[in-house]
Write a protein that holds these residues in place. Structure first.
Motif, PDB file in Angstrom:
ATOM      1  N   LEU A 211     -12.887  11.808   5.034  1.00  0.00           N
ATOM      2  CA  LEU A 211     -14.091  11.043   4.730  1.00  0.00           C
ATOM      3  C   LEU A 211     -14.899  10.806   5.994  1.00  0.00           C
ATOM      4  O   LEU A 211     -14.350  10.505   7.049  1.00  0.00           O
ATOM      5  N   HIS A 212     -16.209  10.936   5.877  1.00  0.00           N
ATOM      6  CA  HIS A 212     -17.095  10.752   7.026  1.00  0.00           C
ATOM      7  C   HIS A 212     -17.831   9.436   6.903  1.00  0.00           C
ATOM      8  O   HIS A 212     -18.334   9.084   5.839  1.00  0.00           O
TER       9      HIS A 212
ATOM     10  N   PHE B 276       0.828  -1.202   0.000  1.00  0.00           N
ATOM     11  CA  PHE B 276       0.000   0.000   0.000  1.00  0.00           C
ATOM     12  C   PHE B 276       0.861   1.250   0.000  1.00  0.00           C
ATOM     13  O   PHE B 276       1.858   1.331   0.719  1.00  0.00           O
ATOM     14  N   SER B 277       0.449   2.232  -0.796  1.00  0.00           N
ATOM     15  CA  SER B 277       1.115   3.530  -0.863  1.00  0.00           C
ATOM     16  C   SER B 277       0.097   4.620  -0.551  1.00  0.00           C
ATOM     17  O   SER B 277      -1.055   4.552  -0.997  1.00  0.00           O
ATOM     18  N   ARG B 278       0.529   5.615   0.189  1.00  0.00           N
ATOM     19  CA  ARG B 278      -0.353   6.724   0.539  1.00  0.00           C
ATOM     20  C   ARG B 278      -0.617   7.559  -0.703  1.00  0.00           C
ATOM     21  O   ARG B 278       0.316   7.933  -1.427  1.00  0.00           O
ATOM     22  N   ALA B 279      -1.885   7.832  -0.970  1.00  0.00           N
ATOM     23  CA  ALA B 279      -2.268   8.681  -2.097  1.00  0.00           C
ATOM     24  C   ALA B 279      -2.155  10.145  -1.674  1.00  0.00           C
ATOM     25  O   ALA B 279      -2.485  10.487  -0.536  1.00  0.00           O
ATOM     26  N   GLU B 280      -1.685  10.974  -2.553  1.00  0.00           N
ATOM     27  CA  GLU B 280      -1.565  12.407  -2.274  1.00  0.00           C
ATOM     28  C   GLU B 280      -2.941  13.039  -2.443  1.00  0.00           C
ATOM     29  O   GLU B 280      -3.347  13.382  -3.547  1.00  0.00           O
ATOM     30  N   THR B 281      -3.669  13.168  -1.328  1.00  0.00           N
ATOM     31  CA  THR B 281      -5.043  13.671  -1.387  1.00  0.00           C
ATOM     32  C   THR B 281      -5.318  14.747  -0.346  1.00  0.00           C
ATOM     33  O   THR B 281      -6.451  14.929   0.073  1.00  0.00           O
TER      34      THR B 281
ATOM     35  N   ILE C 205      -5.810   8.116   2.530  1.00  0.00           N
ATOM     36  CA  ILE C 205      -6.144   7.046   1.589  1.00  0.00           C
ATOM     37  C   ILE C 205      -4.864   6.357   1.145  1.00  0.00           C
ATOM     38  O   ILE C 205      -3.870   7.017   0.815  1.00  0.00           O
ATOM     39  N   TRP C 206      -4.896   5.022   1.147  1.00  0.00           N
ATOM     40  CA  TRP C 206      -3.768   4.208   0.678  1.00  0.00           C
ATOM     41  C   TRP C 206      -4.284   3.302  -0.428  1.00  0.00           C
ATOM     42  O   TRP C 206      -5.414   2.785  -0.370  1.00  0.00           O
ATOM     43  N   ILE C 207      -3.467   3.073  -1.447  1.00  0.00           N
ATOM     44  CA  ILE C 207      -3.882   2.256  -2.584  1.00  0.00           C
ATOM     45  C   ILE C 207      -2.855   1.160  -2.851  1.00  0.00           C
ATOM     46  O   ILE C 207      -1.671   1.320  -2.560  1.00  0.00           O
TER      47      ILE C 207
END
Length: 93
Positions: free
Chosen positions: A45-46, A13-18, A23-25
């Motif tokens: 995110l809720h 898993f890599s952290r997404a730049e958001t 978020i990790w993908i």
């Protein structure tokens, strides 16, 4: 994907730049996985608090589905669940 100590394929898993979203993908040859940290309030995110894991097959045009057990208390639990679910998907073919 990498190989774990038992010789099985493991998702990386890599952290997404958001920005504020956690978020990790990761993806295998045929499936994409996402883990997101959700909370009831604040930035991001809720939803039900915890780490929500989801997947979708790359070879079908369909929405993502949650990995059984989501949300998880820790990222490590969500990651293990994704790897176990991927192993089951591969076995069931």
């Amino acid at each position: 994907m990498t190989t774990d100590v038992e010789g099985e394929m493991a998702l990386h898993f890599s952290r997404a730049e958001t920005g504020d979203l956690e978020i990790w993908i990761a993806s295998s040859d045929d499936y994409s996985f996402v883990i997101c940290n959700e909370s009831r309030s604040g930035p991001g995110l809720h939803g039900e608090p915890g780490f929500v894991a989801s997947y979708r097959p790359d070879f079908l045009n369909m929405p993502a589905a949650q990995v059984s057990g989501s949300p998880f208390s820790t990222f490590a639990e969500a990651e293990r669940a994704c790897n176990a679910f991927l192993a089951r998907l591969i076995i069931e073919g």
